[in-house]
Structure formats: C-alpha cells, structure tokens
Design a protein around this motif. Structure first.
Motif, mmCIF file in Angstrom:
data_model
loop_
_atom_site.group_PDB
_atom_site.id
_atom_site.type_symbol
_atom_site.label_atom_id
_atom_site.label_comp_id
_atom_site.label_asym_id
_atom_site.label_seq_id
_atom_site.Cartn_x
_atom_site.Cartn_y
_atom_site.Cartn_z
ATOM 1 N N GLN A 19 -70.800 71.509 -76.134
ATOM 2 C CA GLN A 19 -70.424 72.850 -76.552
ATOM 3 C C GLN A 19 -70.590 73.828 -75.402
ATOM 4 O O GLN A 19 -71.330 73.566 -74.462
ATOM 5 C CB GLN A 19 -71.228 73.300 -77.766
ATOM 6 N N THR A 20 -69.849 74.897 -75.508
ATOM 7 C CA THR A 20 -69.934 75.966 -74.522
ATOM 8 C C THR A 20 -69.515 77.257 -75.200
ATOM 9 O O THR A 20 -68.992 77.241 -76.314
ATOM 10 C CB THR A 20 -69.051 75.669 -73.285
ATOM 11 N N THR A 21 -69.751 78.346 -74.524
ATOM 12 C CA THR A 21 -69.363 79.653 -75.030
ATOM 13 C C THR A 21 -68.360 80.268 -74.076
ATOM 14 O O THR A 21 -68.520 80.189 -72.863
ATOM 15 C CB THR A 21 -70.603 80.578 -75.141
ATOM 16 N N LEU A 22 -67.323 80.861 -74.638
ATOM 17 C CA LEU A 22 -66.308 81.553 -73.852
ATOM 18 C C LEU A 22 -66.364 83.035 -74.194
ATOM 19 O O LEU A 22 -66.380 83.405 -75.373
ATOM 20 C CB LEU A 22 -64.907 81.013 -74.162
ATOM 21 N N ARG A 104 -66.661 86.669 -78.196
ATOM 22 C CA ARG A 104 -67.547 85.540 -77.870
ATOM 23 C C ARG A 104 -67.200 84.362 -78.784
ATOM 24 O O ARG A 104 -67.382 84.436 -79.992
ATOM 25 C CB ARG A 104 -68.995 85.940 -78.057
ATOM 26 N N GLN A 105 -66.710 83.270 -78.165
ATOM 27 C CA GLN A 105 -66.243 82.095 -78.912
ATOM 28 C C GLN A 105 -67.074 80.861 -78.563
ATOM 29 O O GLN A 105 -67.369 80.619 -77.397
ATOM 30 C CB GLN A 105 -64.775 81.808 -78.592
ATOM 31 N N ARG A 106 -67.426 80.087 -79.567
ATOM 32 C CA ARG A 106 -68.113 78.807 -79.369
ATOM 33 C C ARG A 106 -67.064 77.708 -79.397
ATOM 34 O O ARG A 106 -66.206 77.671 -80.273
ATOM 35 C CB ARG A 106 -69.136 78.584 -80.468
ATOM 36 N N VAL A 107 -67.116 76.795 -78.426
ATOM 37 C CA VAL A 107 -66.244 75.624 -78.383
ATOM 38 C C VAL A 107 -67.144 74.412 -78.574
ATOM 39 O O VAL A 107 -68.155 74.268 -77.880
ATOM 40 C CB VAL A 107 -65.493 75.521 -77.030
ATOM 41 N N TYR A 108 -66.787 73.544 -79.535
ATOM 42 C CA TYR A 108 -67.652 72.417 -79.909
ATOM 43 C C TYR A 108 -66.815 71.149 -80.096
ATOM 44 O O TYR A 108 -65.695 71.202 -80.610
ATOM 45 C CB TYR A 108 -68.385 72.759 -81.209
ATOM 46 N N HIS A 109 -67.394 70.037 -79.681
ATOM 47 C CA HIS A 109 -66.719 68.734 -79.805
ATOM 48 C C HIS A 109 -67.773 67.642 -79.972
ATOM 49 O O HIS A 109 -68.861 67.717 -79.394
ATOM 50 C CB HIS A 109 -65.905 68.440 -78.530
ATOM 51 N N ASP A 140 -65.565 65.421 -70.506
ATOM 52 C CA ASP A 140 -66.396 66.082 -69.489
ATOM 53 C C ASP A 140 -65.533 66.939 -68.561
ATOM 54 O O ASP A 140 -65.898 68.073 -68.246
ATOM 55 C CB ASP A 140 -67.158 65.042 -68.651
ATOM 56 N N THR A 141 -64.400 66.385 -68.139
ATOM 57 C CA THR A 141 -63.496 67.134 -67.261
ATOM 58 C C THR A 141 -63.023 68.405 -67.960
ATOM 59 O O THR A 141 -63.012 69.491 -67.355
ATOM 60 C CB THR A 141 -62.281 66.264 -66.865
ATOM 61 N N ALA A 142 -62.639 68.280 -69.220
ATOM 62 C CA ALA A 142 -62.179 69.461 -69.958
ATOM 63 C C ALA A 142 -63.280 70.511 -70.048
ATOM 64 O O ALA A 142 -63.057 71.688 -69.743
ATOM 65 C CB ALA A 142 -61.694 69.068 -71.347
ATOM 66 N N PHE A 143 -64.483 70.106 -70.426
ATOM 67 C CA PHE A 143 -65.572 71.087 -70.580
ATOM 68 C C PHE A 143 -65.972 71.721 -69.237
ATOM 69 O O PHE A 143 -66.349 72.880 -69.204
ATOM 70 C CB PHE A 143 -66.767 70.471 -71.306
ATOM 71 N N GLU A 144 -65.880 70.948 -68.158
ATOM 72 C CA GLU A 144 -66.162 71.523 -66.849
ATOM 73 C C GLU A 144 -65.177 72.624 -66.498
ATOM 74 O O GLU A 144 -65.500 73.551 -65.755
ATOM 75 C CB GLU A 144 -66.109 70.431 -65.769
ATOM 76 N N ASN A 145 -63.960 72.526 -67.036
ATOM 77 C CA ASN A 145 -62.920 73.502 -66.722
ATOM 78 C C ASN A 145 -62.789 74.627 -67.756
ATOM 79 O O ASN A 145 -61.946 75.501 -67.596
ATOM 80 C CB ASN A 145 -61.583 72.794 -66.547
ATOM 81 N N LEU A 146 -63.609 74.570 -68.780
ATOM 82 C CA LEU A 146 -63.587 75.676 -69.740
ATOM 83 C C LEU A 146 -64.345 76.842 -69.133
ATOM 84 O O LEU A 146 -64.104 77.955 -69.298
ATOM 85 C CB LEU A 146 -64.231 75.269 -71.077
#
Length: 146
Positions: A19-22, A104-109, A140-146
């Motif tokens: 997860q990450t926050t945008l 503020r958006q949470r992205v989760y997978h 991992d590649t996708a989350f690194e680029n978010l």
C-alpha cells in the motif's frame, strides 16, 4: 466454522500486501494507478466503483472507493494452468484506491497468487513459486512508480 488458518498470524508479506498514499485528487489517482500498472505490464480489463454502487443502492454515504482489476495475460494463463483453472475464481488481481480525505488517496493490493497458495487453491511447487515471484516483481515495479 473454524478457519483453517489464523488470520491474526498472517504477516502482510505472506499475502503480498502493498500500500501507499498518493497526494492527489481521487479521479487523478485512479488514472495514475491505471497508467502505472499498465506500464508495469498489466492490463485493466475490469474496473468499478463500489462506493457509487452502494451509495446509489443502499444510501451508504461512502467516500470515493474504486477497484481496478489488473491482469497480466501471460502470468494469468500460467496460473490457470498451474491450478487446474481454480485460480480464475480470484481473478483479476485487484488494486484498490480509496479516498482517506480530499486530496489523499490510499492505494492497496494483495497477491491473489500468494493467497491462493495459503488457502490451497494453488500448489506449493516450483511453478507456482515462479508465478508468485513474477507477479511480485511486476507489482513491486508498479508500486515503485506510484
């Protein structure tokens, strides 16, 4: 019914939780996540807004919440073969975007490949380990680029 595994003992790494926050508008975040996952090798054949549906159908008053169903066709084909078609019940791999607060958006997978192994839908063998590793690298590649 007793669960076969204790959910409180599962580490987020066991299910490939990421997860990450945008810091951006909800609609912009959805577009950004879609683009990043596409660039990482996923297609997005399914997407929908549970919040819109629930707000309309049951007056749920939910904040923006969106699901992007991501899929890498090559890996999906291998996973279906490795599981005698059973893994399709968990398709597609979902990436969720929800608004924690405006701007503020949470992205989760979570990894359906890892979860499938934990619950016995997928075998715990070398082929499935390779599939888990490959999808993990793509995510991992996708989350690194978010």
């Amino acid at each position: 019914m007793t669960l076969p595994i204790d959910p409180t003992r599962i580490d987020p790494d066991d299910i490939g939780g990421k997860q990450t926050t945008l810091e951006m508008d909800h609609e912009d975040a959805i577009e950004h996540v879609r683009e990043v996952f596409t660039d990482a090798g996923f297609g997005v054949p399914v997407e929908f807004s549970p919040s819109e549906l629930l707000n309309e159908k049951v007056n749920a008053d939910r904040d923006p919440y969106y699901v992007l169903g991501a899929c890498n066709p090559t890996v999906a084909d291998r996973a279906l073969e490795a599981t005698d078609g059973k893994l399709g019940a968990l398709f597609p791999c979902n990436v969720v975007v929800w608004e924690e607060e405006p701007g503020r958006q949470r992205v989760y997978h979570v990894s359906i490949m890892r979860i499938a192994r934990l619950v016995g839908i997928a075998p715990d063998d070398d082929e499935m380990a390779d599939i888990v590793a490959e999808t993990g690298e793509l995510v991992d590649t996708a989350f690194e680029n978010l």
